[in-house]
Design an enzyme around this catalytic site. Structure first.
Site, PDB file in Angstrom:
ATOM      1  NE  ARG A 165      24.407  56.509  57.410  1.00  0.00           N
ATOM      2  CZ  ARG A 165      24.248  56.927  58.674  1.00  0.00           C
ATOM      3  NH1 ARG A 165      23.076  57.336  59.097  1.00  0.00           N
ATOM      4  NH2 ARG A 165      25.273  56.938  59.510  1.00  0.00           N
ATOM      5  CB  SER A 238      29.675  53.528  58.644  1.00  0.00           C
ATOM      6  OG  SER A 238      29.688  54.158  59.891  1.00  0.00           O
ATOM      7  CD  GLU A 334      26.615  54.588  55.748  1.00  0.00           C
ATOM      8  OE1 GLU A 334      26.708  54.059  56.855  1.00  0.00           O
ATOM      9  OE2 GLU A 334      26.810  55.796  55.550  1.00  0.00           O
TER      10      GLU A 334
HETATM   11  N1  EPU Z   1      31.529  49.038  68.725  1.00  0.00           N
HETATM   12  C1  EPU Z   1      32.447  48.079  69.101  1.00  0.00           C
HETATM   13  N2  EPU Z   1      33.568  47.942  68.351  1.00  0.00           N
HETATM   14  C2  EPU Z   1      33.822  48.705  67.262  1.00  0.00           C
HETATM   15  C3  EPU Z   1      32.884  49.677  66.892  1.00  0.00           C
HETATM   16  C4  EPU Z   1      31.726  49.827  67.637  1.00  0.00           C
HETATM   17  O1  EPU Z   1      32.254  47.354  70.062  1.00  0.00           O
HETATM   18  O2  EPU Z   1      34.877  48.503  66.638  1.00  0.00           O
HETATM   19  C5  EPU Z   1      30.329  49.239  69.562  1.00  0.00           C
HETATM   20  C6  EPU Z   1      30.434  50.537  70.361  1.00  0.00           C
HETATM   21  O3  EPU Z   1      31.074  50.319  71.581  1.00  0.00           O
HETATM   22  C7  EPU Z   1      28.988  50.906  70.551  1.00  0.00           C
HETATM   23  C8  EPU Z   1      28.342  50.410  69.271  1.00  0.00           C
HETATM   24  O4  EPU Z   1      29.196  49.416  68.734  1.00  0.00           O
HETATM   25  O5  EPU Z   1      28.417  50.195  71.608  1.00  0.00           O
HETATM   26  C9  EPU Z   1      28.087  51.525  68.285  1.00  0.00           C
HETATM   27  O6  EPU Z   1      29.266  52.145  67.879  1.00  0.00           O
HETATM   28  P1  EPU Z   1      29.337  53.714  67.520  1.00  0.00           P
HETATM   29  O7  EPU Z   1      28.625  54.529  68.512  1.00  0.00           O
HETATM   30  O8  EPU Z   1      30.763  53.998  67.197  1.00  0.00           O
HETATM   31  O9  EPU Z   1      28.440  53.924  66.247  1.00  0.00           O
HETATM   32  P2  EPU Z   1      28.177  53.051  64.998  1.00  0.00           P
HETATM   33  O10 EPU Z   1      26.907  52.343  65.067  1.00  0.00           O
HETATM   34  O11 EPU Z   1      29.379  52.219  64.743  1.00  0.00           O
HETATM   35  C10 EPU Z   1      26.922  54.946  63.644  1.00  0.00           C
HETATM   36  C11 EPU Z   1      26.987  55.495  62.240  1.00  0.00           C
HETATM   37  C12 EPU Z   1      28.118  56.484  62.097  1.00  0.00           C
HETATM   38  C13 EPU Z   1      27.917  57.598  63.086  1.00  0.00           C
HETATM   39  C14 EPU Z   1      27.864  56.984  64.493  1.00  0.00           C
HETATM   40  C15 EPU Z   1      27.570  58.018  65.532  1.00  0.00           C
HETATM   41  C16 EPU Z   1      26.110  53.764  60.804  1.00  0.00           C
HETATM   42  C17 EPU Z   1      26.432  52.683  59.834  1.00  0.00           C
HETATM   43  N3  EPU Z   1      27.153  54.393  61.316  1.00  0.00           N
HETATM   44  O12 EPU Z   1      28.129  54.185  63.849  1.00  0.00           O
HETATM   45  O13 EPU Z   1      28.068  57.012  60.783  1.00  0.00           O
HETATM   46  O14 EPU Z   1      28.954  58.550  63.009  1.00  0.00           O
HETATM   47  O15 EPU Z   1      26.808  55.995  64.559  1.00  0.00           O
HETATM   48  O16 EPU Z   1      26.220  58.377  65.435  1.00  0.00           O
HETATM   49  O17 EPU Z   1      24.943  54.026  61.056  1.00  0.00           O
HETATM   50  C18 EPU Z   1      28.923  56.903  58.573  1.00  0.00           C
HETATM   51  O18 EPU Z   1      27.766  56.707  58.205  1.00  0.00           O
HETATM   52  O19 EPU Z   1      29.903  56.944  57.769  1.00  0.00           O
HETATM   53  C19 EPU Z   1      29.195  57.065  59.991  1.00  0.00           C
HETATM   54  C20 EPU Z   1      30.423  57.225  60.468  1.00  0.00           C
END
Ligand code: EPU
Length: 338
Positions: A165, A238, A334
């Site tokens: 990012r 995010s 972000e």
């Molecule tokens: N999790 C929880 N509770 C929540 C949310 C997440 O326990 O409320 C846990 C999930 O179970 C999982 C981990 O956290 O084990 C990661 O969650 P997720 O796969 O949903 O991805 P993320 O890290 O929350 C990132 C990006 C997203 C992107 C997704 C999929 C960032 C800040 N965010 O989210 O990007 O779509 O991975 O690759 O890097 C964005 O930038 O706007 C965005 C949506």
């Protein structure tokens, strides 16, 4: 070129914040942009802010300057071999239209980045990413205009200094260049990224074979389940970045939180999902006044109707403080505060 004074930005930010700009300028060609920058049009020398689809912005007050928006359109194949194709796209095109265009041509690389809101120029500033792919993996070069003297410059992928990012346009050259077009390289040979999260399980649950279209559909389903549609409820995806910490700190935390997830970054660093920590602090689904935390993804802050940017910012500060208290990890937005 469109120039409008005292302009509402309500339809230019997915958070749905009704902030106003002293002036709003929309250009359709790089020449119009250069003309605006070097001629006397911007005589008042108001500060400039360049926006894309407004899907990563939080207006914390009215903007007392000029908001610039690209309406530079168009796709041009600039280089093609039997292995790949390079397509130059205007900065004002919608990012997801680029993905749809690549998929319809059976070109690989962009499909995991399906349905990310925003525009081409911003994709290259923010290095958007999802499901194991970042746009930097596709970018060949970025053309931009220098704000101070209107000269054009083409940045190679390396010169953009991409990281999670991050890019040179957010750091060293912040506010100094305005992107006019981006050249992406798509592969003509199948190249799948299926290892992130539950993509494989979702694919298996779908009838038929693996195609670019079916993968795009899987991404749509996964996103719909977790991420609110900004047309229905104001949000910017995010809100926080996933923090990168030392592996030793992670190992210590695992003593207290054995189920804490992480993604490896390098030998001694890991990335922790901020959403998981925010969830663990009990924020998921909470509402404070007109703002809140999304029910299905704690990483997403929402405008429950009529909120100001300041209210969102205050909630974000409370969340970051509680994550720090519990885990000793700082999380940073972000979303860009304006
Ligand atoms: N999790 C929880 N509770 C929540 C949310 C997440 O326990 O409320 C846990 C999930 O179970 C999982 C981990 O956290 O084990 C990661 O969650 P997720 O796969 O949903 O991805 P993320 O890290 O929350 C990132 C990006 C997203 C992107 C997704 C999929 C960032 C800040 N965010 O989210 O990007 O779509 O991975 O690759 O890097 C964005 O930038 O706007 C965005 C949506």
């Amino acid at each position: 070129m469109k120039i409008i004074h005292n302009y509402s930005l309500l339809h230019h930010n997915t958070f749905g914040i009704d902030a106003r700009a002293a002036c709003f300028v929309e250009y359709e060609t790089p020449e119009e942009l250069v003309n605006f920058l070097v001629s006397g049009i911007n005589e008042s020398r108001l500060p400039l802010l360049c926006i894309g689809g407004g899907s990563n912005l939080l207006f914390t007050s009215d903007y007392r300057g000029t908001v610039l928006h690209s309406a530079i359109k168009g796709y041009e194949v600039v280089n093609e071999t039997s292995e790949y194709v390079d397509v130059c796209v205007g900065s004002g095109e919608k990012w997801d239209d680029v993905v749809a265009y690549a998929v319809s041509n059976k070109w690989y690389g962009a499909e995991n980045l399906s349905f990310i809101p925003g525009e081409v120029g911003a994709s290259a500033v923010q290095n958007i990413g999802a499901y194991g792919v970042e746009v930097k993996d596709l970018i060949v070069s970025v053309s931009a205009v220098c704000v101070s003297d209107g000269t054009s410059r083409t940045f190679t992928n390396e010169e953009c200094c991409y990281a999670y990012r991050e890019s040179v346009f957010k750091k060293e050259l912040k506010g100094q260049y305005i992107i006019t077009d981006v050249t992406y390289r798509f592969s003509k040979k199948a190249k799948w990224n299926l290892d992130y999260g539950n993509i494989r399980t979702e694919l298996a649950a779908m009838e038929g074979s693996l195609t670019l279209e079916s993968l795009r559909e899987v991404i749509r389903r996964i996103r719909e389940r977790k991420l609110p549609d900004p047309v229905q409820i104001g949000n910017a995806g995010s809100f926080f970045m996933n923090p990168i910490i030392q592996k030793t700190q992670y190992d210590d935390l695992c003593g207290s939180y054995p189920d804490m997830p992480c993604y490896p970054v390098c030998e001694n660093k890991v990335k922790i999902p901020a959403g998981w920590m925010i969830d663990r602090c009990g924020w998921k689904g909470k509402t404070i006044g007109r703002v809140g935390v999304h029910e299905h993804q704690a990483l997403v802050l929402v405008n429950r109707g009529g909120a100001t940017g300041k209210e969102v910012m205050d909630l974000a500060a409370l969340i970051a403080a509680s994550v720090f208290d519990k885990f000793g990890i700082m999380i940073y937005p972000e979303v860009n505060y304006i």
